[in-house]
Write a protein that holds these residues in place. Structure first.
Motif, PDB file in Angstrom:
ATOM      1  N   TYR A   4       0.828  -1.319   0.150  1.00 46.74           N
ATOM      2  CA  TYR A   4       0.080  -0.092  -0.056  1.00 46.74           C
ATOM      3  C   TYR A   4       0.972   1.464   0.008  1.00 46.74           C
ATOM      4  CZ  TYR A   4      -3.803  -3.201   0.763  1.00 46.74           C
ATOM      5  OH  TYR A   4      -4.790  -4.154   0.684  1.00 46.74           O
ATOM      6  N   ILE A   7       1.692   1.877  -3.417  1.00 55.12           N
ATOM      7  CA  ILE A   7       0.565   2.532  -4.126  1.00 55.12           C
ATOM      8  C   ILE A   7       0.487   4.025  -4.066  1.00 55.12           C
ATOM      9  CG2 ILE A   7      -1.799   2.371  -4.498  1.00 55.12           C
ATOM     10  CD1 ILE A   7      -1.937  -0.713  -4.037  1.00 55.12           C
ATOM     11  N   HIS A  51      -5.541   5.350 -12.074  1.00 55.49           N
ATOM     12  CA  HIS A  51      -6.400   4.377 -11.206  1.00 55.49           C
ATOM     13  C   HIS A  51      -7.234   3.321 -11.759  1.00 55.49           C
ATOM     14  CE1 HIS A  51      -8.755   2.951  -7.619  1.00 55.49           C
ATOM     15  NE2 HIS A  51      -9.480   3.255  -8.202  1.00 55.49           N
ATOM     16  N   LYS A  52      -7.968   4.003 -12.767  1.00 53.98           N
ATOM     17  CA  LYS A  52      -8.742   2.974 -13.466  1.00 53.98           C
ATOM     18  C   LYS A  52      -8.117   1.865 -14.363  1.00 53.98           C
ATOM     19  CE  LYS A  52     -12.456   6.320 -14.058  1.00 53.98           C
ATOM     20  NZ  LYS A  52     -13.001   7.575 -15.092  1.00 53.98           N
ATOM     21  N   ASP A  54      -5.029   0.800 -13.829  1.00 55.83           N
ATOM     22  CA  ASP A  54      -4.492  -0.086 -12.794  1.00 55.83           C
ATOM     23  C   ASP A  54      -5.432  -1.159 -12.257  1.00 55.83           C
ATOM     24  OD1 ASP A  54      -2.403   1.484 -13.163  1.00 55.83           O
ATOM     25  OD2 ASP A  54      -2.054   2.294 -10.937  1.00 55.83           O
ATOM     26  N   SER A  55      -6.716  -0.758 -12.073  1.00 53.67           N
ATOM     27  CA  SER A  55      -7.707  -1.671 -11.507  1.00 53.67           C
ATOM     28  C   SER A  55      -8.156  -2.790 -12.701  1.00 53.67           C
ATOM     29  CB  SER A  55      -8.908  -0.846 -11.201  1.00 53.67           C
ATOM     30  OG  SER A  55     -10.016  -1.687 -10.802  1.00 53.67           O
ATOM     31  N   ILE A  56      -8.163  -2.210 -13.879  1.00 54.11           N
ATOM     32  CA  ILE A  56      -8.463  -3.247 -15.038  1.00 54.11           C
ATOM     33  C   ILE A  56      -7.415  -4.244 -15.231  1.00 54.11           C
ATOM     34  CG2 ILE A  56      -8.900  -3.413 -17.554  1.00 54.11           C
ATOM     35  CD1 ILE A  56     -10.026  -0.442 -17.365  1.00 54.11           C
ATOM     36  N   THR A  58      -5.042  -5.026 -12.977  1.00 54.12           N
ATOM     37  CA  THR A  58      -4.706  -5.693 -11.903  1.00 54.12           C
ATOM     38  C   THR A  58      -5.711  -6.879 -11.819  1.00 54.12           C
ATOM     39  OG1 THR A  58      -3.757  -3.919 -10.392  1.00 54.12           O
ATOM     40  CG2 THR A  58      -4.811  -5.654  -9.487  1.00 54.12           C
ATOM     41  N   ASN A  59      -6.933  -6.552 -12.156  1.00 53.67           N
ATOM     42  CA  ASN A  59      -7.932  -7.744 -12.349  1.00 53.67           C
ATOM     43  C   ASN A  59      -7.682  -8.843 -13.237  1.00 53.67           C
ATOM     44  OD1 ASN A  59     -10.765  -8.559 -11.512  1.00 53.67           O
ATOM     45  ND2 ASN A  59     -11.376  -8.235 -13.506  1.00 53.67           N
ATOM     46  N   LYS A  62      -4.840 -11.099 -11.795  1.00 54.81           N
ATOM     47  CA  LYS A  62      -5.594 -11.712 -10.824  1.00 54.81           C
ATOM     48  C   LYS A  62      -6.550 -12.808 -11.185  1.00 54.81           C
ATOM     49  CE  LYS A  62      -8.942 -11.148  -6.966  1.00 54.81           C
ATOM     50  NZ  LYS A  62      -9.681 -10.592  -6.106  1.00 54.81           N
ATOM     51  N   TYR A  85       2.744  -3.474 -16.570  1.00 56.00           N
ATOM     52  CA  TYR A  85       2.190  -4.102 -15.365  1.00 56.00           C
ATOM     53  C   TYR A  85       2.653  -5.627 -15.228  1.00 56.00           C
ATOM     54  CZ  TYR A  85      -0.983  -0.367 -15.618  1.00 56.00           C
ATOM     55  OH  TYR A  85      -1.677   0.971 -15.695  1.00 56.00           O
TER      56      TYR A  85
END
Length: 443
Positions: A4, A7, A51-52, A54-56, A58-59, A62, A85
């Motif tokens: 964190y 980040i 942020h958007k 990174d979220s896409i 990272t998902n 995952k 990434y």
């Protein structure tokens, strides 16, 4: 806790960059070379965009869509986003770097043979509406092929078979190599290296051509994607120019454009860049494929083909896509005429529900009316936009109306080509959509 902190630090750095870059110049003169800029230079909310994205991504990681990815976006000739990434593999040993080299798979089609064909059209050595058999003479004797035009072929309107697995010709029923086609050591008759320690017979390409020449053609003229002629195009280009295909495109395009690491057989060059691995091959090579083309048909041509085989970085891809976007001119030099570029990026057979240009992919018909889950690519791209995708998880797209170039690189086939979450999660279109919505919000 440390995760964190990283980040938070990344968000802090992004905010500083946004504050520093607001005064950078925007649109460049037509035909310029790419420059480095920032999201903030276009008054975009860089924190929200990072942020958007990174979220896409990272998902995606995952959910095993890919172990790592890379994204680059250029607006009006300015690179405003470039980020890597994840890792090369799921063991998280080698991080993805911005100068990594990727197996481009079918993106090769618009980066290799297509610019050469466009140049030959400019020079009057090829005509889009002349039967292809006028240039590829074996088809003159094929009733179902003799009248097919280059336009129909490049728009995937010719009715050709989508794909032929030539690997089947080289393997026995038990999976072992047929000695007459593949050897573990080179000699005078087996010079072309398919993979480390695997050599194919010198004239195996002629066997491939014969099989293509004998392949069936559908009587119904409708959109049917086929990569078969892209296996033929390198030989045709060599015949028309008198120069080996790979040498011709390097001398006419890659070198003068300044594409530093772009080309075939990267493992034979001493690049300092890391090469991202593709598949853990259990069918043919029985080990990790890295630095050698993943596509089996291209590999049986010694790694130099028109359907696959090119490797390159995001920077190299962006240069070629920017040249296409600028209608054939880059850094003040014209490579392809504007007339030819306009013809190749135009939808050819909309009346047949065929979205394709000539070689280039295009948005779905009425793409702007579709939700993200059904669109291709993002619904917000303009009808004038064009690009291509690659089986390994690569994607390039240029939008002349919005002056945007979008590069997405991943190795979604690691460790197996059965991984389809890149498609199922609509990751490439979702990332692309973030930038379009950001620009729309600014207006």
């Amino acid at each position: 806790m440390l995760k964190y902190l990283f980040i938070l630090f990344g968000l802090f750095v992004t905010t500083l960059i946004a504050q520093e870059d607001k005064k950078q110049p925007l649109a460049l003169p037509v035909g310029s070379s790419l420059q480095i800029s920032s999201l903030a230079a276009y008054e975009l909310d860089s924190v929200a965009i990072y942020h958007k994205i990174d979220s896409i991504i990272t998902n995606g990681i995952k959910n095993n869509a890919f172990p790592g990815a890379q994204i680059m976006v250029a607006k009006e000739g300015n690179i405003i986003f470039h980020k890597a990434y994840g890792y090369h593999t799921y063991d998280s040993v080698q991080p993805v770097a911005l100068n990594d080299i990727y197996d481009l798979a079918s993106v090769t089609k618009i980066m290799g043979p297509l610019p050469a064909l466009m140049k030959l059209v400019d020079e009057g050595k090829l005509d889009l509406d002349t039967p292809f058999s006028s240039y590829w003479t074996p088809w003159k004797h094929k009733k179902d092929k003799r009248n097919i035009t280059l336009r129909e072929i490049l728009a995937h309107q010719a009715g050709l078979e989508p794909y032929i697995v030539f690997l089947n010709e080289t393997l026995k029923n038990n999976g072992r190599f047929k000695n007459r086609f593949l050897r573990s050591k080179p000699n005078k008759r087996f010079k072309n290296e398919v993979f480390e320690g695997i050599y194919v017979k010198n004239n195996f390409n002629k066997k491939m051509y014969r099989i293509i020449n004998r392949s069936t053609v559908s009587a119904e003229k409708k959109y049917k994607y086929s990569g078969l002629t892209f296996l033929i195009f390198p030989e045709l280009i060599a015949q028309l120019t008198g120069i080996p295909y790979e040498q011709y495109i390097e001398e006419e395009f890659y070198k003068p454009l300044g594409m530093k690491t772009f080309g075939f057989l990267p493992s034979t060059h001493n690049f300092s860049n890391k090469i991202v691995p593709t598949e853990m091959d259990t069918l043919f090579r029985h080990r990790l494929t890295q630095g050698w083309v993943h596509d089996e048909n291209a590999s049986l041509l010694g790694g130099i083909s028109g359907n696959a085989g090119l490797f390159g970085t995001a920077n190299d891809l962006a240069i070629m896509m920017q040249m296409f976007l600028q209608k054939g001119i880059y850094a003040g030099k014209r490579y392809i005429s504007e007339k030819t570029m306009n013809e190749f990026i135009r939808v050819q057979y909309p009346q047949n529900d065929n979205r394709r240009g000539l070689g280039f992919d295009k948005p779905l018909i009425d793409n702007n009316l579709l939700p993200l889950e059904e669109s291709y690519p993002a619904p917000e791209v303009s009808p004038e936009s064009f690009g291509h995708s690659g089986f390994t998880g690569t994607f390039v797209w240029a939008d002349p109306k919005n002056q945007l170039v979008y590069i997405f690189l991943s190795n979604r086939v690691y460790p197996t080509r059965a991984n389809r979450n890149l498609y199922d999660l609509h990751i490439r279109s979702a990332v692309q959509q973030v930038f379009y919505k950001a620009f729309q919000k600014r207006l």
